[in-house]
Design a protein around this motif. Sequence first.
Motif, PDB file in Angstrom:
ATOM      1  N   LYS A   6       0.990  -1.350  -0.042  1.00  0.00           N
ATOM      2  CA  LYS A   6      -0.188  -0.006  -0.118  1.00  0.00           C
ATOM      3  C   LYS A   6       0.942   1.284   0.008  1.00  0.00           C
ATOM      4  O   LYS A   6       1.962   1.210   0.647  1.00  0.00           O
ATOM      5  CB  LYS A   6      -1.006  -0.455   1.593  1.00  0.00           C
ATOM      6  N   PRO A   7       0.783   1.656  -1.349  1.00  0.00           N
ATOM      7  CA  PRO A   7       2.017   3.430  -0.836  1.00  0.00           C
ATOM      8  C   PRO A   7       1.599   4.170   0.422  1.00  0.00           C
ATOM      9  O   PRO A   7      -0.005   4.353   0.173  1.00  0.00           O
ATOM     10  CB  PRO A   7       2.025   3.496  -2.636  1.00  0.00           C
ATOM     11  N   LEU A   8       1.505   4.651   0.402  1.00  0.00           N
ATOM     12  CA  LEU A   8       1.585   5.673   1.624  1.00  0.00           C
ATOM     13  C   LEU A   8       1.943   6.954   1.025  1.00  0.00           C
ATOM     14  O   LEU A   8       2.534   7.036   0.463  1.00  0.00           O
ATOM     15  CB  LEU A   8       1.698   5.889   2.914  1.00  0.00           C
ATOM     16  N   ASP A   9       0.824   8.253   1.185  1.00  0.00           N
ATOM     17  CA  ASP A   9       1.287   9.591   0.960  1.00  0.00           C
ATOM     18  C   ASP A   9       1.472  10.082  -1.448  1.00  0.00           C
ATOM     19  O   ASP A   9       2.533  10.341  -1.113  1.00  0.00           O
ATOM     20  CB  ASP A   9       1.773  10.318   1.594  1.00  0.00           C
ATOM     21  N   LEU A  10       1.032   8.928  -1.984  1.00  0.00           N
ATOM     22  CA  LEU A  10       1.101   8.706  -2.971  1.00  0.00           C
ATOM     23  C   LEU A  10       0.395   9.553  -4.121  1.00  0.00           C
ATOM     24  O   LEU A  10      -0.662  10.749  -3.473  1.00  0.00           O
ATOM     25  CB  LEU A  10       0.167   7.967  -3.475  1.00  0.00           C
ATOM     26  N   VAL A  11       1.822  10.665  -4.304  1.00  0.00           N
ATOM     27  CA  VAL A  11       0.880  12.125  -5.484  1.00  0.00           C
ATOM     28  C   VAL A  11       1.112  11.879  -6.729  1.00  0.00           C
ATOM     29  O   VAL A  11       2.727  10.839  -7.032  1.00  0.00           O
ATOM     30  CB  VAL A  11       1.947  13.078  -5.225  1.00  0.00           C
ATOM     31  N   ALA A  12       1.085  11.942  -7.986  1.00  0.00           N
ATOM     32  CA  ALA A  12       1.059  11.630  -9.443  1.00  0.00           C
ATOM     33  C   ALA A  12       1.772  13.104  -9.857  1.00  0.00           C
ATOM     34  O   ALA A  12       0.630  14.185  -9.219  1.00  0.00           O
ATOM     35  CB  ALA A  12       0.259  11.962  -9.721  1.00  0.00           C
ATOM     36  N   ILE A  13       3.019  13.600  -9.953  1.00  0.00           N
ATOM     37  CA  ILE A  13       3.387  14.547 -10.658  1.00  0.00           C
ATOM     38  C   ILE A  13       3.634  14.585 -12.612  1.00  0.00           C
ATOM     39  O   ILE A  13       5.044  13.906 -12.886  1.00  0.00           O
ATOM     40  CB  ILE A  13       5.045  14.895  -9.744  1.00  0.00           C
ATOM     41  N   PRO A  14       2.803  15.088 -12.947  1.00  0.00           N
ATOM     42  CA  PRO A  14       3.150  15.368 -14.566  1.00  0.00           C
ATOM     43  C   PRO A  14       4.429  16.040 -14.769  1.00  0.00           C
ATOM     44  O   PRO A  14       3.984  17.156 -13.976  1.00  0.00           O
ATOM     45  CB  PRO A  14       1.865  16.500 -14.710  1.00  0.00           C
ATOM     46  N   TRP A  15       5.094  15.884 -15.370  1.00  0.00           N
ATOM     47  CA  TRP A  15       6.396  16.730 -16.409  1.00  0.00           C
ATOM     48  C   TRP A  15       6.373  16.504 -18.034  1.00  0.00           C
ATOM     49  O   TRP A  15       5.146  15.775 -18.269  1.00  0.00           O
ATOM     50  CB  TRP A  15       7.362  16.254 -15.783  1.00  0.00           C
ATOM     51  N   ALA A  16       6.957  17.157 -18.610  1.00  0.00           N
ATOM     52  CA  ALA A  16       7.410  17.366 -19.527  1.00  0.00           C
ATOM     53  C   ALA A  16       8.498  18.072 -19.747  1.00  0.00           C
ATOM     54  O   ALA A  16       9.034  18.875 -19.243  1.00  0.00           O
ATOM     55  CB  ALA A  16       6.649  18.430 -20.151  1.00  0.00           C
ATOM     56  N   PHE A  48       5.033   9.173 -10.489  1.00  0.00           N
ATOM     57  CA  PHE A  48       4.071   8.831  -8.841  1.00  0.00           C
ATOM     58  C   PHE A  48       5.273   8.824  -7.909  1.00  0.00           C
ATOM     59  O   PHE A  48       6.250   8.151  -7.739  1.00  0.00           O
ATOM     60  CB  PHE A  48       3.920   7.360  -9.234  1.00  0.00           C
ATOM     61  N   ARG A  49       5.548   9.884  -6.985  1.00  0.00           N
ATOM     62  CA  ARG A  49       5.797   9.523  -5.276  1.00  0.00           C
ATOM     63  C   ARG A  49       5.222   9.661  -4.817  1.00  0.00           C
ATOM     64  O   ARG A  49       4.063   9.059  -4.139  1.00  0.00           O
ATOM     65  CB  ARG A  49       6.762  10.864  -5.657  1.00  0.00           C
ATOM     66  N   ALA A  50       5.725   8.303  -3.663  1.00  0.00           N
ATOM     67  CA  ALA A  50       4.936   7.890  -2.327  1.00  0.00           C
ATOM     68  C   ALA A  50       6.145   8.052  -0.982  1.00  0.00           C
ATOM     69  O   ALA A  50       7.163   8.286  -1.257  1.00  0.00           O
ATOM     70  CB  ALA A  50       4.304   6.797  -2.256  1.00  0.00           C
ATOM     71  N   SER A  51       5.546   8.716  -0.009  1.00  0.00           N
ATOM     72  CA  SER A  51       6.269   8.552   0.922  1.00  0.00           C
ATOM     73  C   SER A  51       7.295   7.438   1.408  1.00  0.00           C
ATOM     74  O   SER A  51       8.202   6.904   2.250  1.00  0.00           O
ATOM     75  CB  SER A  51       5.766   9.374   1.491  1.00  0.00           C
TER      76      SER A  51
END
Length: 115
Positions: A80-90, A103-106
Amino acid sequence: MAMSRIRVALLPSQVWIAGTEATLKIKDMETGEIARDRDSGESLYTVTVMLMEDGRAEILKITLPESGLPDGLKAGAMVKPLDLVAIPWARVQKGQLQDGIAFRASSLELAGAAA
């Protein structure tokens, strides 16, 4: 330039399975420089996970700090990922636009034994 971070909601119906063990993230392939967290300086790792819900499966690569890796993480483990965020990039590289979502999680938490 600040990047947008979009919180990802986890639903009880979702199943997350580690597809790989943690791999050290390399910032520069030519020099071998290791990617580090901007705030803590910790080494960053990536784990490929499968997100399964409603008969569909998505494969995501999640980046997390070394301190967020659970002991005993193996491919096939339910997580289970905790504090999951999606970060758009270009970015433009060699004249071509490339874009995606990082995708980044704590941390990852072991959620049970693999079937």
